[in-house]
Every structure is written in structure tokens, then in C-alpha cells.
Write a protein that holds these residues in place. Sequence first.
Motif, PDB file in Angstrom:
ATOM      1  N   GLU A 142       0.900  -7.203  -6.202  1.00  0.00           N
ATOM      2  CA  GLU A 142      -0.503  -7.254  -5.768  1.00  0.00           C
ATOM      3  C   GLU A 142      -1.146  -8.566  -6.215  1.00  0.00           C
ATOM      4  O   GLU A 142      -1.950  -9.158  -5.475  1.00  0.00           O
TER       5      GLU A 142
ATOM      6  N   ALA B 114       0.843  -1.211   0.000  1.00  0.00           N
ATOM      7  CA  ALA B 114       0.000   0.000   0.000  1.00  0.00           C
ATOM      8  C   ALA B 114       0.873   1.253   0.000  1.00  0.00           C
ATOM      9  O   ALA B 114       0.571   2.233  -0.703  1.00  0.00           O
ATOM     10  N   GLU B 115       1.954   1.232   0.747  1.00  0.00           N
ATOM     11  CA  GLU B 115       2.869   2.379   0.768  1.00  0.00           C
ATOM     12  C   GLU B 115       3.564   2.539  -0.582  1.00  0.00           C
ATOM     13  O   GLU B 115       3.745   3.659  -1.071  1.00  0.00           O
ATOM     14  N   CYS B 116       3.930   1.438  -1.200  1.00  0.00           N
ATOM     15  CA  CYS B 116       4.523   1.485  -2.535  1.00  0.00           C
ATOM     16  C   CYS B 116       3.551   2.128  -3.518  1.00  0.00           C
ATOM     17  O   CYS B 116       3.935   2.997  -4.298  1.00  0.00           O
ATOM     18  N   ARG B 117       2.316   1.731  -3.470  1.00  0.00           N
ATOM     19  CA  ARG B 117       1.308   2.304  -4.378  1.00  0.00           C
ATOM     20  C   ARG B 117       1.073   3.783  -4.088  1.00  0.00           C
ATOM     21  O   ARG B 117       0.815   4.553  -4.991  1.00  0.00           O
ATOM     22  N   ARG B 118       1.159   4.171  -2.812  1.00  0.00           N
ATOM     23  CA  ARG B 118       0.993   5.584  -2.463  1.00  0.00           C
ATOM     24  C   ARG B 118       2.141   6.413  -3.036  1.00  0.00           C
ATOM     25  O   ARG B 118       1.928   7.482  -3.592  1.00  0.00           O
ATOM     26  N   LEU B 119       3.360   5.890  -2.921  1.00  0.00           N
ATOM     27  CA  LEU B 119       4.532   6.617  -3.400  1.00  0.00           C
ATOM     28  C   LEU B 119       4.649   6.614  -4.921  1.00  0.00           C
ATOM     29  O   LEU B 119       5.072   7.603  -5.516  1.00  0.00           O
ATOM     30  N   ARG B 120       4.308   5.485  -5.543  1.00  0.00           N
ATOM     31  CA  ARG B 120       4.412   5.346  -6.999  1.00  0.00           C
ATOM     32  C   ARG B 120       3.184   4.620  -7.540  1.00  0.00           C
ATOM     33  O   ARG B 120       3.236   3.423  -7.826  1.00  0.00           O
ATOM     34  N   PRO B 121       2.082   5.333  -7.663  1.00  0.00           N
ATOM     35  CA  PRO B 121       0.836   4.673  -8.092  1.00  0.00           C
ATOM     36  C   PRO B 121       0.910   4.071  -9.495  1.00  0.00           C
ATOM     37  O   PRO B 121       0.126   3.183  -9.820  1.00  0.00           O
TER      38      PRO B 121
END
Length: 99
Positions: free
Chosen positions: A37, A21-28
Amino acid sequence: FALATAFLDLGQPDLAQPALAECRRLRPDFPEADYAEALLARRQGRRTEAMALLRKVLETNPRHPFANLKLAELYAETGDLAAMAACLAAHVEVYGGLR
């Protein structure tokens, strides 16, 4: 991303989820996050979602080194041997063999 995939490799999907989730927040727009995922979804029993994510990965990168293999496994689990064979053939076409 590295933390999320490490947790997945260690069989810790509950720990992988917040890291992803943090990865997606930083680099969607990070395409590898879709692959991670998909692995997470598979571990959590969300096979249909995992398959859709792997197909998305292959649309973005048809030469992904593992997506066709993972998708082939999922097709085998569902009994769709023709789709499994197509995924394996696509992998072999790019990499010349199975890993």
C-alpha cells in the motif's frame, strides 16, 4: 498480494489497487499489505501516506528488508536528510550494507 506487487513492479498502479484491496479483504492483518500500500501511495503521489505506512511497517517489522530504504528515498525527496540518514543507518545496522 503477489498480483498487486507484480503490477506495481510493472508500473501498473491502477491494476495493483484492486488486487491489493482483495488482499486486504482476505487478510486484513497481513503486514506486507501495508508495504505494498505504501508503494502504491507513493506511485499515486500520496507521499505523506506512503511515509506513514512505511513507518507502520517498520513498527511491525524493524527488520523489513526494503522499508527503511524506501522511507529513506522519501525523506530525501522532502529534503529531510537527517531522517534519510537515520533510515539508511537502520538498514545498514541490520543488513550490513546498502542493496
